[in-house]
Motif scaffolding. Structure first.
Motif, PDB file in Angstrom:
ATOM      1  N   THR A 158     -55.661-121.131 -56.284  1.00 43.84           N
ATOM      2  CA  THR A 158     -56.571-122.278 -56.258  1.00 43.84           C
ATOM      3  C   THR A 158     -57.579-122.195 -57.399  1.00 43.84           C
ATOM      4  N   ALA A 159     -58.131-121.018 -57.634  1.00 42.63           N
ATOM      5  CA  ALA A 159     -59.124-120.864 -58.704  1.00 42.63           C
ATOM      6  C   ALA A 159     -58.509-121.116 -60.076  1.00 42.63           C
ATOM      7  N   VAL A 160     -57.301-120.632 -60.307  1.00 41.96           N
ATOM      8  CA  VAL A 160     -56.643-120.878 -61.597  1.00 41.96           C
ATOM      9  C   VAL A 160     -56.414-122.379 -61.781  1.00 41.96           C
ATOM     10  N   ARG A 161     -55.998-123.051 -60.740  1.00 43.10           N
ATOM     11  CA  ARG A 161     -55.809-124.515 -60.847  1.00 43.10           C
ATOM     12  C   ARG A 161     -57.129-125.226 -61.123  1.00 43.10           C
ATOM     13  N   ARG A 162     -58.218-124.778 -60.496  1.00 46.61           N
ATOM     14  CA  ARG A 162     -59.537-125.365 -60.788  1.00 46.61           C
ATOM     15  C   ARG A 162     -59.918-125.117 -62.248  1.00 46.61           C
TER      16      ARG A 162
END
Length: 170
Positions: free
Chosen positions: A101-105
């Protein structure tokens, strides 16, 4: 859900605690920062923040509502619309999809704030967790074999213009 925040000086105490608590866990899959990092943490952080101020790097932390750091997500060697992604997640935060999720953000920040069009990354062959995050977020192997801290690894690339969920090449 934890928030991805740009690294700031006030993150220092929580960031140092994160690094200390997870040092042995990280050392199993990424290079150990060494004793000097912890002894001179304030100076190292000041150097990173100075680098960030030039635009050569963009450092982020994944932070809980109460200020605890659960992860680091860094964009380094920023040049000509490209950067190298590196990340680490606290042991207690693994297996919940937080890194993915953080990489996508981060992709959104890359395109809307940092004007990046391509990211590179590398992971050792034994670091299956990082390799899984990379492939789940649309990174594809480049075929480049790397040596990371003396271990064999693979290079990955992510074209940010491909959209949020590009088809991974097999």
């Amino acid at each position: 859900m934890p928030e991805l925040q740009r690294l700031r000086p006030d993150h220092a105490p929580a960031l140092l605690a994160f690094e200390r608590e997870n040092r042995a866990f990280f050392a199993a899959s990424v290079p150990d920062r060494g004793d000097d990092y912890f002894t001179h943490f304030a100076a190292h952080l000041a150097e990173r923040l100075a680098e960030q101020a030039t635009g050569a790097c963009h450092f982020h932390v994944l932070v809980t509502r109460d200020g605890e750091v659960l992860g680091r997500f860094n964009l380094v060697d920023v040049a000509e619309g490209e950067a190298e992604l590196g990340f680490r997640l606290a042991e207690k935060a693994t297996g919940r999809g937080l890194a993915t999720t953080a990489v996508r953000r981060l992709f959104t920040l890359c395109t809307t704030t940092y004007a990046l069009t391509k990211l590179r990354a590398g992971a050792t062959l034994t670091n299956t967790a990082s390799r899984s995050v990379l492939t789940r977020t649309g990174f594809v192997p480049t075929g480049e074999e790397l040596v990371l801290s003396g271990e064999r690894g693979l290079g990955y690339v992510r074209d940010l213009a491909a959209g949020p969920h590009p088809v991974a090449l097999q």
